[in-house]
Design an enzyme around this catalytic site. Structure first.
Site, short mmCIF file in Angstrom:
data_model
loop_
_atom_site.label_atom_id
_atom_site.label_comp_id
_atom_site.label_asym_id
_atom_site.label_seq_id
_atom_site.Cartn_x
_atom_site.Cartn_y
_atom_site.Cartn_z
N TYR A 25 0.79 -1.51 -0.52
CA TYR A 25 0.03 0.48 -0.28
C TYR A 25 0.65 1.69 0.06
O TYR A 25 1.88 1.21 -0.02
CB TYR A 25 -1.20 0.44 1.08
CG TYR A 25 -0.79 -0.27 2.52
CD1 TYR A 25 0.25 0.44 3.03
CD2 TYR A 25 -1.64 -0.48 3.60
CE1 TYR A 25 0.43 0.55 4.34
CE2 TYR A 25 -1.59 -0.72 4.84
CZ TYR A 25 -0.57 0.01 5.58
OH TYR A 25 -0.12 0.07 6.82
N GLU A 26 0.43 2.36 -0.63
CA GLU A 26 1.01 3.53 -0.44
C GLU A 26 1.61 3.83 -1.70
O GLU A 26 2.76 4.57 -2.02
CB GLU A 26 1.58 4.41 0.64
CG GLU A 26 0.74 4.43 1.74
CD GLU A 26 -0.68 5.07 1.69
OE1 GLU A 26 -0.14 5.45 0.83
OE2 GLU A 26 -1.45 4.73 2.15
N GLY A 27 1.58 3.08 -2.56
CA GLY A 27 2.58 2.98 -3.88
C GLY A 27 3.48 1.17 -3.64
O GLY A 27 4.34 1.66 -2.81
#
Length: 571
Positions: free
Chosen positions: A429-431
């Site tokens: 998550y978050e890239g």
């Protein structure tokens, strides 16, 4: 699970490795005196140890659940969240004009890491709120700031980030959520979002969703996306939560880990929202929150690594198995060479990742305090490294923690496996970490490598100065920095982006390896007869050499990669 906040490590890093004094010498952060920082670390550490750590297993064994459209959180989480909010830990870096402490991001990073180590599932909630606070501070109207920021800062309300849709994951530009003007300054938001961390809870008065959506006639792709603030309850004339908005939690995801953190599928059916930033400027606004979260998520990985390490060390010093070859050893498995290797690796990796994260925080603080472009570039360069290496470290260290436990690590009752299960998503998550690496070799090298070269100059100067005292440690660090410099020089000449992308992940890891060597060297120079110096020797002589093979991979280009066809992979 028992947890001891590593306060002395933060103090040492701030004083001798990342130079927090540069930050506190600026007018913006002059009130963050050593006494204030020490008090913040001490109190946050105490809260993490005494309040949050006991909730770790509770969240795993008694997950958040959805009952008749209402999210019920894990036992004790409401009380744990209240301790976070009442202590002011939600927004210690937020603007004092709206009730925040205005402390440096470097200090916030340390506090967030401690909370992550104690109970990652719960810490994810205030982390999302912190990112929303920063996005609103930078991009919201004055009226929205006045209404929402004080309540988010006190923790009375919480915040989320809504990007992902079933057909639009990393390709955010493929989203279909629509926003229609209502004619009164508000908008009607319709669409579905998935993977929404803490999309709902039963302990805050309102949940404020930042939602990416597309206005009528907007361009396709990311250029046509706008950002909207969509609360669960519409504030009334007094600012209190009023009528329920037209949004709902459809379901909660059944996950590998982070069971205490409800990950929601959210449905917006003409929900009322307000524009944040300019029309079609949503990605820029959201990236403010995402970059904040990327530093925070890197810290989550480091925090879980610390928790897993402490758990494994305690087990290794108590467990007696077999005979060791160490003279005078007490018989615990900590004295077996391979177990000692694993524990030393875990501790050395945590120090390196923590130093990188705190250095990123210092760069962010210096950019804010001075407005200097070189500090902003340094912060931008370190952000993807912090996120990717921090989370990779969390995964590797927690996996090693299971191994230290041996067969008992595979038994859930010991709690060793939970660290591994919980932290695994942080690399996604978050890239994803692959996207972080691609960002490093692409956007972050658009300056021709200038920011990278500036950091490498600093490393080589420090290594040169250390040669007289610690030549056997300084020379490998200097040589590693020079080898990395040569790779950066090669990288910025590659016009074919796939040639960069094919080796992006090993390049980022090599960069982190060299940074780790640099920060370990600084620790050894500051205290050459200490345990930290002995740990630095282990890292520099055993782990740092990995950068060489990583850089060979980084420079290999894409031709041989794509010579393997999909058919070859299936053969």
């Amino acid at each position: 699970m028992p947890y001891r906040a590593p306060i002395s490590d933060y103090r040492f890093l701030f004083d001798h490795v990342v130079d927090l004094q540069k930050v506190t010498d600026t007018p913006r952060f002059s009130e963050a005196t050593p006494d204030v920082v020490d008090a913040i670390l001490t109190e946050a550490g105490k809260m993490s140890e005494e309040v949050l750590a006991p909730l770790q297993r509770s969240g795993d064994l008694h997950p958040a659940r959805l009952e008749n459209g209402v999210v019920r959180t894990s036992p004790g989480f409401a009380e744990g969240y209240r301790a976070i909010a009442d202590g002011g830990w939600v927004a210690i870096a937020a603007d004092p004009d709206h009730g925040g402490m205005g402390l440096p991001m470097a200090v916030t990073t340390a506090v967030n890491e401690m909370m992550s180590a104690a109970c990652l599932s719960l810490q994810l909630n205030p982390l999302m709120t912190q990112g929303q606070i920063e996005a609103l501070e930078h991009h919201a109207s004055d009226a929205l700031k006045a209404l929402y920021l004080p309540k988010l800062i006190t923790g009375e309300w919480s915040g989320t980030m809504n990007l992902t849709e079933p057909q639009a994951g990393s390709d955010v530009g493929a989203l279909r959520t629509k926003a229609e003007p209502n004619g009164d300054g508000s908008y009607s938001i319709t669409g579905q979002k998935i993977y929404i961390s803490w999309g709902d809870n039963d302990f805050t008065g309102n949940i404020c969703h930042l939602v990416l959506a597309r206005l009528p006639g907007a361009a396709e792709g990311t250029k046509g996306i706008s950002l909207f603030l969509v609360p669960k309850y519409l504030p009334d004339d007094s600012g209190a939560p009023g009528q329920a908005n037209d949004l709902r939690v459809v379901s909660l995801e059944h996950k590998m880990g982070l069971h205490g953190s409800p990950t929601a599928v959210m449905e917006y059916s003409g929900a009322t929202g307000w524009l944040i930033g300019p029309e079609h400027g949503g990605m820029k606004c959201m990236f403010t929150m995402m970059n904040n979260a990327r530093l925070g998520v890197g810290g989550q990985g480091i925090g879980v690594a610390e928790g897993a390490y402490q758990h494994a060390l305690a087990y290794a010093t108590e467990r007696r198995q077999g005979k060791t070859l160490v003279e005078g050893a007490g018989g615990a498995i900590v004295d077996h060479a391979d177990v000692r290797r694993m524990l030393a690796t875990m501790k050395a990796e945590i120090f390196a990742a923590r130093a990188i994260a705190l250095s990123c925080g210092v760069a962010i603080d210096m950019a804010r305090a001075t407005g200097a472009a070189d500090w902003a570039a340094r912060a931008a360069l370190l952000t993807p490294i912090t996120k990717a290496f921090g989370t990779d470290t969390g995964i590797a260290v927690s996996d090693m923690g299971v191994q230290v436990h041996g067969g008992m690590g595979f038994i859930e009752e010991t709690g060793a496996a939970q660290f591994s299960r919980d932290v695994r998503v942080t690399a996604i998550y978050e890239g994803t970490n692959g996207i972080q690496s691609m960002d490093l070799v692409a956007r972050k090298m658009m300056d021709g490598g200038e920011a990278a070269f500036g950091l490498l100059d600093e490393i080589e100067e420090a290594a040169e100065a250390a040669k007289a005292r610690l030549p056997d440690l300084a020379m490998p660090v200097w040589n590693a920095a020079e080898t990395l410099r040569e790779c950066v020089e090669w990288l910025v000449t590659q016009g074919d982006m796939n040639a960069r992308f094919a080796g992006a992940v090993p390049f980022l890891r090599a960069f982190a390896r060299v940074l780790g060597g640099y920060y370990h060297l600084r620790a050894a120079v500051a205290d050459p007869e200490s345990a930290r110096a002995r740990l630095a020797r282990f890292y520099i002589l055993r782990l740092l050499p990995e950068h060489q093979s990583l850089l060979v991979h980084a420079r290999a280009g894409a031709e041989d990669l794509y010579a393997l066809t999909p058919g070859d992979l299936a053969a």
